[in-house]
Design a protein around this motif. Structure first.
Motif, PDB file in Angstrom:
ATOM      1  N   HIS A  42      40.588  45.421  47.535  1.00 20.07           N
ATOM      2  CA  HIS A  42      41.673  45.532  47.616  1.00 20.07           C
ATOM      3  C   HIS A  42      43.017  44.860  47.029  1.00 20.07           C
ATOM      4  O   HIS A  42      44.321  45.303  47.006  1.00 20.07           O
ATOM      5  N   TYR A  43      42.242  44.087  45.998  1.00 22.79           N
ATOM      6  CA  TYR A  43      43.588  43.350  44.733  1.00 22.79           C
ATOM      7  C   TYR A  43      42.247  43.318  43.996  1.00 22.79           C
ATOM      8  O   TYR A  43      41.635  43.330  43.143  1.00 22.79           O
ATOM      9  N   ILE A  44      43.574  43.553  42.599  1.00 25.39           N
ATOM     10  CA  ILE A  44      43.456  43.904  41.549  1.00 25.39           C
ATOM     11  C   ILE A  44      43.686  42.694  40.236  1.00 25.39           C
ATOM     12  O   ILE A  44      45.038  42.455  40.788  1.00 25.39           O
ATOM     13  N   SER A  45      43.207  42.480  38.900  1.00 23.55           N
ATOM     14  CA  SER A  45      43.165  41.069  38.283  1.00 23.55           C
ATOM     15  C   SER A  45      44.689  41.757  37.571  1.00 23.55           C
ATOM     16  O   SER A  45      44.434  42.962  36.986  1.00 23.55           O
ATOM     17  N   VAL A  46      45.268  40.886  37.633  1.00 20.26           N
ATOM     18  CA  VAL A  46      46.889  41.750  36.524  1.00 20.26           C
ATOM     19  C   VAL A  46      46.732  40.091  35.240  1.00 20.26           C
ATOM     20  O   VAL A  46      47.947  39.365  35.827  1.00 20.26           O
ATOM     21  N   THR A  62      38.978  53.119  31.516  1.00 20.73           N
ATOM     22  CA  THR A  62      39.296  52.460  32.419  1.00 20.73           C
ATOM     23  C   THR A  62      39.863  50.556  32.398  1.00 20.73           C
ATOM     24  O   THR A  62      38.889  50.318  31.626  1.00 20.73           O
ATOM     25  N   MET A  63      41.011  50.605  32.672  1.00 25.19           N
ATOM     26  CA  MET A  63      41.494  49.171  32.262  1.00 25.19           C
ATOM     27  C   MET A  63      40.383  48.160  32.874  1.00 25.19           C
ATOM     28  O   MET A  63      40.338  47.655  33.828  1.00 25.19           O
ATOM     29  N   ILE A  64      40.606  47.136  32.058  1.00 19.65           N
ATOM     30  CA  ILE A  64      39.914  45.978  32.479  1.00 19.65           C
ATOM     31  C   ILE A  64      40.217  44.726  33.708  1.00 19.65           C
ATOM     32  O   ILE A  64      41.343  44.902  33.799  1.00 19.65           O
ATOM     33  N   GLY A  65      39.052  44.389  34.002  1.00 16.26           N
ATOM     34  CA  GLY A  65      39.526  43.455  35.307  1.00 16.26           C
ATOM     35  C   GLY A  65      38.546  43.465  36.276  1.00 16.26           C
ATOM     36  O   GLY A  65      37.823  43.990  36.283  1.00 16.26           O
ATOM     37  N   SER A  66      39.785  42.329  37.119  1.00 17.26           N
ATOM     38  CA  SER A  66      38.307  42.527  38.498  1.00 17.26           C
ATOM     39  C   SER A  66      39.122  42.259  39.624  1.00 17.26           C
ATOM     40  O   SER A  66      40.423  42.414  39.719  1.00 17.26           O
ATOM     41  N   SER A  67      38.366  42.214  40.594  1.00 16.58           N
ATOM     42  CA  SER A  67      38.871  42.824  41.600  1.00 16.58           C
ATOM     43  C   SER A  67      38.138  42.644  42.982  1.00 16.58           C
ATOM     44  O   SER A  67      36.751  41.971  42.951  1.00 16.58           O
ATOM     45  N   THR A 120      43.681  36.486  47.755  1.00 22.94           N
ATOM     46  CA  THR A 120      44.248  36.961  46.986  1.00 22.94           C
ATOM     47  C   THR A 120      43.574  35.732  45.889  1.00 22.94           C
ATOM     48  O   THR A 120      43.624  35.906  44.560  1.00 22.94           O
ATOM     49  N   HIS A 121      43.213  34.896  46.482  1.00 23.31           N
ATOM     50  CA  HIS A 121      43.470  33.545  45.528  1.00 23.31           C
ATOM     51  C   HIS A 121      41.847  33.703  45.443  1.00 23.31           C
ATOM     52  O   HIS A 121      41.842  32.261  43.932  1.00 23.31           O
ATOM     53  N   LEU A 122      41.436  34.274  45.078  1.00 24.97           N
ATOM     54  CA  LEU A 122      39.922  34.759  45.165  1.00 24.97           C
ATOM     55  C   LEU A 122      40.373  35.241  43.370  1.00 24.97           C
ATOM     56  O   LEU A 122      39.386  35.095  42.200  1.00 24.97           O
ATOM     57  N   LEU A 123      41.386  35.949  43.313  1.00 23.10           N
ATOM     58  CA  LEU A 123      41.583  36.490  41.957  1.00 23.10           C
ATOM     59  C   LEU A 123      42.808  35.251  41.143  1.00 23.10           C
ATOM     60  O   LEU A 123      42.626  35.212  39.582  1.00 23.10           O
TER      61      LEU A 123
END
Length: 140
Positions: A42-46, A62-67, A120-123
């Motif tokens: 639903h949301y990805i980290s930038v 694949t661009m790294i990050g969390s979601s 979104t606060h989880l990221l």
């Protein structure tokens, strides 16, 4: 057939990132095996760390990050369908995860129901940037 999408970094960029530095790739996901699940982000980290961290990697990848994602289908007893998770799978819209085989950041984490608080606060505040600020203030 389940289709997934992911953002691939095609080339490193100088200055601001441009659309041509990335490619949105659609792919057919493999059949779900035992102890795997399908998730939808639903949301990805930038985050600022992504640029210097990826500088030592060779594109394309694949661009790294969390979601923050929801488990859509599961064959893993510890990850039931409908659960919300934090997963370090990169900029992936939908994918297959094998949580028993995880990277340096650990397996996906099932998150509690937050009520009226935005996921979104989880990221952000409750994610890596918030934890970095909190422990940096208290421990350093």
């Amino acid at each position: 057939m389940v289709l997934g999408k992911k953002w691939v970094l095609k080339q490193h960029f100088n200055g601001l990132p441009k659309l041509e530095d990335f490619e949105l790739v659609e792919e057919e996901l493999p059949a779900l095996q035992e102890n795997q699940f399908i998730f939808r982000s639903h949301y990805i980290s930038v985050d600022p760390y992504q640029r210097p961290y990826t500088a030592r990697m060779t594109p394309p990848f694949t661009m790294i990050g969390s979601s923050v994602a929801t488990i859509e289908e599961s064959k893993h007893p510890g990850y039931p369908e409908g659960s919300d998770i934090i997963i370090y799978a990169g900029w992936v819209e939908r994918g297959v995860a094998s949580p028993d085989v995880h990277g340096a950041l650990g397996p996906p984490q099932i998150v509690p129901k937050l009520g009226n608080i935005s996921k979104t606060h989880l990221l952000g505040a409750c994610g890596m940037p918030g934890n970095t600020a909190y422990f940096g203030l208290l421990e350093i």
